[in-house]
Design an enzyme around this catalytic site. Structure first.
Site, mmCIF file in Angstrom:
data_model
loop_
_atom_site.group_PDB
_atom_site.id
_atom_site.type_symbol
_atom_site.label_atom_id
_atom_site.label_comp_id
_atom_site.label_asym_id
_atom_site.label_seq_id
_atom_site.Cartn_x
_atom_site.Cartn_y
_atom_site.Cartn_z
ATOM 1 N N THR A 96 28.574 -2.250 6.056
ATOM 2 C CA THR A 96 29.794 -3.043 5.900
ATOM 3 C C THR A 96 29.720 -4.255 6.839
ATOM 4 O O THR A 96 28.928 -4.269 7.776
ATOM 5 C CB THR A 96 31.046 -2.196 6.234
ATOM 6 N N LYS A 125 26.377 -4.616 13.426
ATOM 7 C CA LYS A 125 26.371 -4.737 14.893
ATOM 8 C C LYS A 125 27.695 -4.300 15.526
ATOM 9 O O LYS A 125 27.738 -3.936 16.699
ATOM 10 C CB LYS A 125 26.102 -6.199 15.282
ATOM 11 N N GLU A 149 17.742 -0.171 13.425
ATOM 12 C CA GLU A 149 16.692 -1.201 13.487
ATOM 13 C C GLU A 149 17.202 -2.549 12.987
ATOM 14 O O GLU A 149 16.827 -3.608 13.487
ATOM 15 C CB GLU A 149 15.481 -0.753 12.647
ATOM 16 N N GLY A 206 22.064 -15.615 2.033
ATOM 17 C CA GLY A 206 22.412 -14.290 2.572
ATOM 18 C C GLY A 206 22.093 -14.141 4.047
ATOM 19 O O GLY A 206 22.038 -13.020 4.548
ATOM 20 N N GLU A 209 26.652 -14.490 8.532
ATOM 21 C CA GLU A 209 27.634 -13.404 8.542
ATOM 22 C C GLU A 209 28.741 -13.730 7.540
ATOM 23 O O GLU A 209 28.901 -14.888 7.126
ATOM 24 C CB GLU A 209 28.260 -13.276 9.936
ATOM 25 N N ASP A 220 26.840 -13.929 17.326
ATOM 26 C CA ASP A 220 25.865 -12.990 16.759
ATOM 27 C C ASP A 220 24.679 -12.797 17.718
ATOM 28 O O ASP A 220 24.282 -11.667 18.011
ATOM 29 C CB ASP A 220 25.388 -13.532 15.394
ATOM 30 N N LYS A 224 23.594 -9.463 20.023
ATOM 31 C CA LYS A 224 22.230 -8.938 19.954
ATOM 32 C C LYS A 224 21.626 -8.783 21.359
ATOM 33 O O LYS A 224 20.998 -7.770 21.654
ATOM 34 C CB LYS A 224 21.355 -9.837 19.074
ATOM 35 N N GLY A 321 18.374 -11.860 6.238
ATOM 36 C CA GLY A 321 18.068 -11.866 4.799
ATOM 37 C C GLY A 321 18.378 -10.522 4.173
ATOM 38 O O GLY A 321 18.394 -9.501 4.844
#
Ligand code: HSE
Length: 338
Positions: A96, A125, A149, A206, A209, A220, A224, A321
């Site tokens: 989601t 995330k 991953e 794609g 976000e 983002d 990370k 992607g």
């Protein structure tokens, strides 16, 4: 053993996962002994479909292409927990959209699955940003695996490399390009495309976000590095403590000036230690054209990890992607089934 897959979130990444599973069904069985049925798919927009005997993926993929909905199927009713129970799911792929503030709806989906002993892989995330420790602990208590991953560098196996390949090394510093959308935009702006056109392309491919401000404002990449800090050092550094500057103020003039100085502008994310302790950052930087990061173009990411035993280790590969992130979920599922 047949893996009974439940999928939550059937947008770009979830659909790509279904395509990979369908395309590679025979190969997965032959090479890895991986056999599966997709027993449940839920999506906020498309609805929920279930078949404990296995949904017909050919039919599901055709409906997604044709109708962008599951209107042609009987809808499955009940709470998410009831659907997991009724479907007989043994693994959940949670895809989601990311909500960095609440982690929802992924956070609740993952908790419901893990508490039932169902293995989980996620590309989301949000749940890791808000509840990394809680979810990891829950997985351990419930005898389930929890893999993610796809949350950094899509299917490029950075997390596996850190957890397994670099086991025994001490990490001294991490730096690289960790957001595909902004690297794509900066690359295209370097060829004369406008910021708005480049962002529109990154969205249609794609990479971005659901809310692309998360990419261009650096959130983002910040989440990370925060997640990598937890995985590598076991330290909690909230996203709000990351020094964060996005690319929204980078203009074609800045890029021209950088070029005159023999540089390109890249959004650089990193983790370093200084006299004050650990420091996480995301910011546009001028990188000399002969530096390896200068050549990283489009949605590709690259990260250099400085270690004691190996010196610098650099991993380059897809950073975003549909198919690339679907691959992350697939590799997690194969590994968890072993
Ligand atoms: N929006 C993210 C990016 C997706 O562009 O890198 C992959 O995490």
């Amino acid at each position: 053993m047949i893996n009974n897959i439940a999928l939550t979130g059937c947008g770009n990444v979830g659909t790509a996962l279904l395509e990979l599973l369908h395309e590679k069904k025979d190969e997965l069985k032959e090479k890895y002994g991986y056999e599966y049925k997709v027993v449940l798919i839920t999506d906020l927009m498309k609805g929920a479909i279930m078949n404990p005997e296995g949904l017909d993926l050919e039919e599901v993929l055709a409906a997604i292409k044709r109708d962008r909905s599951f209107n042609s199927f009987a809808q499955a009713g009940g709470s998410f927990g009831e659907l997991l129970d009724a479907s007989g799911a043994t693994v959940l792929a949670e895809c989601t959209p990311t909500n960095l503030k609440t982690g929802e709806p992924g956070y609740s989906h993952i908790k419901k699955a893990l508490s039932r002993g169902i293995n989980v892989t996620t590309s989301n995330k949000g749940p890791l940003a808000v509840a990394f420790d809680e979810l990891t602990k829950l997985a351990g208590e419930c005898g389930a695996s929890f893999s993610y991953e796809g949350v950094v560098m899509s299917g490029t196996p950075l997390i596996d490399m850190i957890k397994n390949g670099l086991a025994g090394c001490s990490v001294l510093k991490v730096e690289g390009i960790l957001n595909g959308t902004t690297n794509y935009i900066l690359t295209k702006m370097g060829t004369g495309m406008t910021y708005a056109d480049a962002l529109a392309e990154a969205t249609s491919l794609g990479y971005a976000e659901a809310d692309p401000s998360g990419d261009v404002e650096g959130w983002d990449a910040a989440v990370k590095v925060s997640i990598l800090t937890k995985i590598i050092f076991g330290l909690d550094v909230p996203v709000s403590d990351v020094t964060r500057i996005g690319i929204t103020l980078v203009t074609p003039q800045h890029m021209e000036e950088a070029k005159r100085r023999g540089c390109v502008i890249k959004l650089i994310a990193g983790i370093r230690f200084d006299a004050l302790g650990i420091h996480l950052y995301v910011m546009p930087k001028e990188i000399p054209v002969d530096h390896p990061l200068a050549a990283i173009s489009g949605a590709t990411n690259a990260v250099t990890i400085e270690t004691d035993n190996l010196g610098e280790v650099t991993l380059t590969g897809a950073g975003a992607g549909r198919r690339e992130t679907g691959q992350a979920l697939l590799s997690d599922m194969i590994r968890m089934s072993r």
